[in-house]
Design an enzyme around this catalytic site. Structure first.
Site, PDB file in Angstrom:
ATOM      1  N   LYS A 184      20.294  39.978 -31.131  1.00 17.69           N
ATOM      2  CA  LYS A 184      21.695  40.432 -31.111  1.00 17.69           C
ATOM      3  C   LYS A 184      22.739  41.395 -30.040  1.00 17.69           C
ATOM      4  CE  LYS A 184      25.825  40.616 -32.770  1.00 17.69           C
ATOM      5  NZ  LYS A 184      26.684  40.325 -31.647  1.00 17.69           N
ATOM      6  N   GLU A 260      21.320  52.921 -36.954  1.00 19.68           N
ATOM      7  CA  GLU A 260      21.532  54.011 -36.732  1.00 19.68           C
ATOM      8  C   GLU A 260      22.735  54.002 -35.829  1.00 19.68           C
ATOM      9  OE1 GLU A 260      18.773  54.628 -33.184  1.00 19.68           O
ATOM     10  OE2 GLU A 260      17.287  55.093 -33.810  1.00 19.68           O
ATOM     11  N   CYS A 294      27.390  58.386 -28.770  1.00 20.97           N
ATOM     12  CA  CYS A 294      27.882  58.221 -30.625  1.00 20.97           C
ATOM     13  C   CYS A 294      26.830  59.918 -30.659  1.00 20.97           C
ATOM     14  CB  CYS A 294      26.138  57.515 -31.339  1.00 20.97           C
ATOM     15  SG  CYS A 294      24.498  57.567 -30.521  1.00 20.97           S
ATOM     16  N   GLU A 396      36.174  58.976 -36.374  1.00 19.16           N
ATOM     17  CA  GLU A 396      34.866  59.312 -35.064  1.00 19.16           C
ATOM     18  C   GLU A 396      36.361  58.265 -34.015  1.00 19.16           C
ATOM     19  OE1 GLU A 396      31.626  56.248 -34.149  1.00 19.16           O
ATOM     20  OE2 GLU A 396      30.683  57.438 -33.253  1.00 19.16           O
TER      21      GLU A 396
END
Ligand code: NAD
Length: 492
Positions: A184, A260, A294, A396
């Protein structure tokens, strides 16, 4: 195939059991560059997700499961050729979906999309195993050896920041190890995943080995996939809170996960560094891909004697960056990926001011030519002066921004870097390699770079400490997740 006959708009279909499949429901894809509606994405319903998982199960029990490693490797090598042959189609689709500069996708995203198949094709040619001779009471003995079997049907859930690169980073090792996959992609960036369907068919990947379903997370294809009992393992890249939800889904049936997730990475700049290299590396780590990486640096700590000089140098380098249309070869920064993400990042820009930041540069939306005004443009932004407990220092943001603070000692630099729930990466800039090693050892992250940023060798372990991840992928470490290690004991 992707564009239905007679339709003005591009139609992005699911790919199930080797065929492109339409859905009853579609959702709109908007261009990050202009804000225009550019495609309709077919949202897989529960029955289509089920069909994809069943196709993957059938392929696992069928030709793919029976295939020799050599035959699988030959197919994976054809996938590399297939992506390379369609390089321009992948490049255009990726830049259309993300708004990233062609120059970046040409040098990073698309070549890595192909390399992810090559590196794991090479790896599985020669997987090391164990062998033991065992004494038995009757004196005849036994031998024990280990083999690696595929883990089964792998659910692959991907984010939007490096769509093809991160998808193939999981599909490459999964297929190399003999698994089948249901992927997906992010609802924001579905196109390159869909393009892979044709590449798979052409390379001779049997129907059902690689399936793509489109949709969102909760109440949509993401949730249908992760809660499907036919999925044997789930690999995910995305936000930490989504990873936690996926872990809960994986707990149904006690299935393994590889996660992750997010980061709030620190750059540590010591006064003895190669100053220009540290500025250039920090510039890339904060602003490449519009800060949507990231591994990017949102917290920069600079040793006090060079603090003012470093802030001034990073400011002028950021202000010199060319923001513009992805096709323009001079463009160094494109827009953010979506209106939603644009609003989120701008809300952090406001929060930074509310929390008392000094805005060194940026902090808003740049003036763009008329044709691009509808896009999700943003300025590269640098702050100083925030306290360590400010939300902007803890959460973040995932945009082109960083905060710069000073430090006085090595111990203080390590403590500042570690003062976060995240633990993905760090970049240490110093000429003193003994210090570099000491600091790298003590910073709680999955990847510590010294005098570099985003320097990747795909054979090395990749993943995050603390809330940045669970497990490691890359090289032989991918075998831990994508295979089931089996011991065979033969009584002689
Ligand atoms: P996200 O978590 O919002 O979405 C990622 C994927 O998960 C999407 O495909 C989404 O549809 C799906 N999803 C969302 N909720 C779900 C649910 N409940 N069940 C199943 N699927 C669900 O992340 P994003 O915004 O697409 O990507 C940005 C994030 O990804 C950032 O946090 C970034 O740090 C992280 N990231 C991490 C790495 C890494 O290697 N550690 C790499 C790239 C991006």
């Amino acid at each position: 195939m992707h564009t239905a006959k007679g339709s003005a708009l591009k139609q992005v279909h699911n790919f199930i059991a080797g065929d492109y499949v339409a859905s009853d429901r579609t959702f709109k894809k908007y261009s990050p560059i202009t804000g225009e509606h550019i495609a309709d994405i077919h949202e897989a319903d529960k029955a289509q997700v089920d069909a994809a998982v069943r196709a993957a199960q059938a392929a696992l029990n069928g030709p793919w499961g029976q295939m020799s490693v050599q035959a699988r490797v030959a197919i994976l090598e054809k996938l590399v050729d297939g992506i390379t042959r369609r390089f321009d189609a992948f490049l255009t689709a990726e830049c259309e979906d993300t708004g990233k500069p062609y120059a970046l996708a040409r040098s990073l995203d698309i070549p890595r999309g192909a390399a992810n198949f090559k590196v794991f094709a090479d790896l599985v040619k020669d997987v090391p195993g164990e062998y033991f001779e065992t004494a038995t009471p009757d004196g005849r003995g036994a031998i024990n050896y280990s083999v690696r079997a595929p883990v089964g049907v792998v659910g692959v859930i991907c984010p939007w920041n490096l769509p093809l690169l991160l998808l193939t980073w999981k599909v490459g090792p999964a297929l190399a190890c003999g698994n089948t996959v249901v992927v997906k992609p992010s609802e924001v960036t579905p196109q390159t995943a869909a393009l892979l369907g044709d590449v798979m068919n052409e390379a001779g990947v049997p129907p059902g080995v690689f399936n793509v379903i489109h949709g969102f997370g909760p109440g949509s294809a993401g949730e249908f996939l992760t809660t499907h009992p036919g999925v044997d393992a789930i690999t995910f890249t995305g936000e930490t809170k989504t990873g936690a939800a996926i872990m809960q889904a994986a707990a149904i049936g006690a299935r393994p996960v590889s996660l992750e997730m997010g980061g709030k990475n620190a750059g540590l700049i010591f006064a003895d560094c190669d100053f220009d290299a540290a500025v250039e590396g920090t510039l890339r780590s904060a602003f490449a891909n519009s800060g949507q990486v990231c591994l990017g640096t949102e917290r920069v700590y600079v040793e006090r004697p060079i603090f003012d000089r470093f802030v001034a140098a990073l400011k002028s380098a950021a202000e010199a960056m060319h923001i513009g249309a992805p096709q323009d070869e001079a463009t160094q920064m494109g827009p953010l990926v979506s209106q939603e993400h644009h609003a989120k990042v701008l809300s952090y820009f406001k929060l930074a001011r509310d929390e008392g930041a000094t805005v060194v540069t940026g902090g808003g939306v740049p003036e763009m030519p008329t044709a691009l005004k509808g896009g999700y443009w943003i300025q590269p932004t640098i702050w100083t002066g925030l306290p360590e407990d400010a939300r902007v220092m803890k959460e973040e943001i995932f945009g082109p921004c960083c905060h710069i603070a000073s430090f006085d000692t090595e111990e203080e630099a390590i403590a500042l870097a570690n003062d976060t729930h995240y633990g993905l990466s760090t970049a240490i800039w110093t000429r003193d390699l003994a210090r570099a090693h000491r600091v790298a050892r003590q910073v709680r992250v999955g990847i510590a770079w010294v005098n570099a940023w985003y320097l990747r060798d795909l054979r090395t372990p990749f993943g995050g400490a603390k809330q940045s991840g669970i497990g490691r992928e890359g090289g032989v470490h991918s075998l831990e997740f994508y295979t089931e290690l089996k011991n065979i004991c033969i009584k002689l």
